[in-house]
Design an enzyme around this catalytic site. Structure first.
Site, short mmCIF file in Angstrom:
data_model
loop_
_atom_site.label_atom_id
_atom_site.label_comp_id
_atom_site.label_asym_id
_atom_site.label_seq_id
_atom_site.Cartn_x
_atom_site.Cartn_y
_atom_site.Cartn_z
N LEU A 129 0.79 -1.18 0.18
CA LEU A 129 0.07 -0.08 0.02
C LEU A 129 0.93 1.19 -0.01
O LEU A 129 1.99 1.16 0.81
CB LEU A 129 -0.88 -0.29 1.05
CG LEU A 129 -2.12 -1.00 1.32
CD1 LEU A 129 -2.88 -0.93 2.54
CD2 LEU A 129 -3.06 -0.78 0.23
N ASP A 130 0.61 2.03 -0.76
CA ASP A 130 1.39 3.43 -0.70
C ASP A 130 1.48 4.18 0.52
O ASP A 130 0.58 4.06 1.36
CB ASP A 130 1.18 4.43 -2.02
CG ASP A 130 -0.25 4.72 -1.98
OD1 ASP A 130 -0.89 5.17 -0.86
OD2 ASP A 130 -1.05 4.95 -2.99
N LEU A 131 1.97 5.28 0.59
CA LEU A 131 2.16 6.10 1.95
C LEU A 131 1.09 6.39 2.39
O LEU A 131 0.81 6.38 3.77
CB LEU A 131 3.45 7.30 1.63
CG LEU A 131 3.84 8.00 2.75
CD1 LEU A 131 4.39 7.30 3.73
CD2 LEU A 131 4.57 9.19 2.33
N SER A 133 -1.95 5.46 1.84
CA SER A 133 -3.29 4.53 1.94
C SER A 133 -3.14 3.87 3.11
O SER A 133 -2.04 3.64 3.61
CB SER A 133 -3.11 3.74 0.69
OG SER A 133 -2.98 4.27 -0.48
#
Length: 351
Positions: A129-131, A133
């Site tokens: 998951l990105d930063l 999210s």
């Protein structure tokens, strides 16, 4: 075992095909696969470690990820011995926003693995998951299992809740089912359902089968929507549920065996034999095999400690008779009872 340098560096005049054959014919598993299984990292991570000269086998630095091992060798990663292989385990983790999902960050930002409980073994994430999210991340100690769960061929869907700035209709969201082209690369099917329009923000449920980096955000941008919150609520059969932010919970081994046993071998759990409680049937049964003299003098032979004694206590001369016999009063001396159960001398017709 054959000398490692002979396997990795073939003699002069050896063709590439002969070199590959000599490596593939060796017994065991490839070092990248083996280290991924014990939780060192994914195959790609291990290959990168080998290129950087950080993996040694029996004191010699590896230069090829095709080298095979059987598990009996002395393997060092960063000059430290690897841990023994454990049974595959998996955890559910609720990642808060603001954490990086890699083990190290070049910009010095805090990683998800630094926020995990200190008593957990080394684990790797299933997908990322990105930063900004948040939501469900699966963690496992088995790199091969992580790789298998990430493949599109596994067929697992990932569901998200997205809050996006802008207004949209369901008809516009349905256009994403055919996929969109991002940087010249077409995406797979994106199933988006409008939950509600709340002022200038829309809540949208999104389902993917093969998610790429920032795919949901960039796909919704094609509809002039700006995602300002993204939550992963499920990954395959595993749900985020009511797991609190930053909480981590292990999935039971029997559940793993039922749901992913076809992907990887998961050994049976070890059963724990408990001692029976005092006074239980199992505890009583232990005494049946003891000699008769240890059970008490009044106990019948072969019945055990808990058998009823056959010798009755002598009746007291002053003991009173029971108040009722077969539901009728026995009668006290001088009473008015009569009939069949009346005491002698008090029957009907006696004077």
């Amino acid at each position: 075992m054959p000398d490692m340098q002979k396997q990795i560096t073939p003699k002069k005049g050896t063709s590439k095909s002969q070199k590959k054959a000599s490596l593939s014919d060796a017994p065991g598993d490839r070092i990248a696969k083996y280290l991924a299984r014990v939780g060192v990292g994914s195959r790609r991570d291990v290959e990168r470690m080998i290129e950087e000269g950080r993996v040694k086998v029996n004191g010699k630095t590896l230069t090829s990820p095709a080298f095979k091992v059987t598990g009996k060798e002395k393997i060092l990663v960063n000059d430290e011995p690897i841990a023994e292989k454990d049974i595959p385990r998996m955890w559910r983790y609720h990642k808060p926003d603001g954490l990086v999902t890699s083990h190290k960050d070049e910009q010095g930002r805090r990683t998800m693995f630094e926020a995990l409980p200190t008593n957990m073994p080394r684990v790797i994430s299933v997908g990322r998951l990105d930063l900004t999210s948040e939501g469900l991340i699966l963690l496992t100690n088995d790199g091969e299992l992580a790789r298998a769960l990430e493949l599109p061929s596994t067929g697992w869907s990932r569901r998200y809740r997205a809050r996006a700035y802008g207004k949209v209709t369901q008809e516009q969201l349905d256009t994403l089912r055919k996929g969109v082209v991002i940087d010249g690369i077409p995406t797979g099917e994106i199933i988006a359902t409008l939950d509600r329009q709340q002022g200038d923000n829309a809540w949208i449920n999104v389902t993917l089968h093969d998610g790429k980096n920032r795919e949901i955000r960039r796909a919704l941008e094609t509809l002039k929507l700006q995602v300002n919150r993204l939550i992963r609520v499920s990954y395959g059969p595993y749900m985020l549920g009511d797991l609190g932010k930053g909480a981590c919970e292990e999935i039971k081994t029997r559940v793993l065996r039922d749901q992913i046993g076809h992907l990887i071998d998961i050994p049976e759990e070890k059963t724990v034999t408990r001692k029976p409680k005092r006074g239980s049937f199992a505890s009583a049964k232990r005494f049946q095999d003891k000699p008769a003299e240890t059970k008490g003098a009044n106990a019948p032979k072969g019945r055990g400690k808990f058998a009823k004694k056959t010798t009755e206590k002598p009746k007291s001369k002053t003991a009173r008779p029971p108040k009722k016999v077969m539901g009728k009063a026995y009668g006290k001396p001088g009473g008015k009872t009569s009939g069949k159960f009346a005491p002698r001398g008090h029957g009907k017709g006696k004077k």
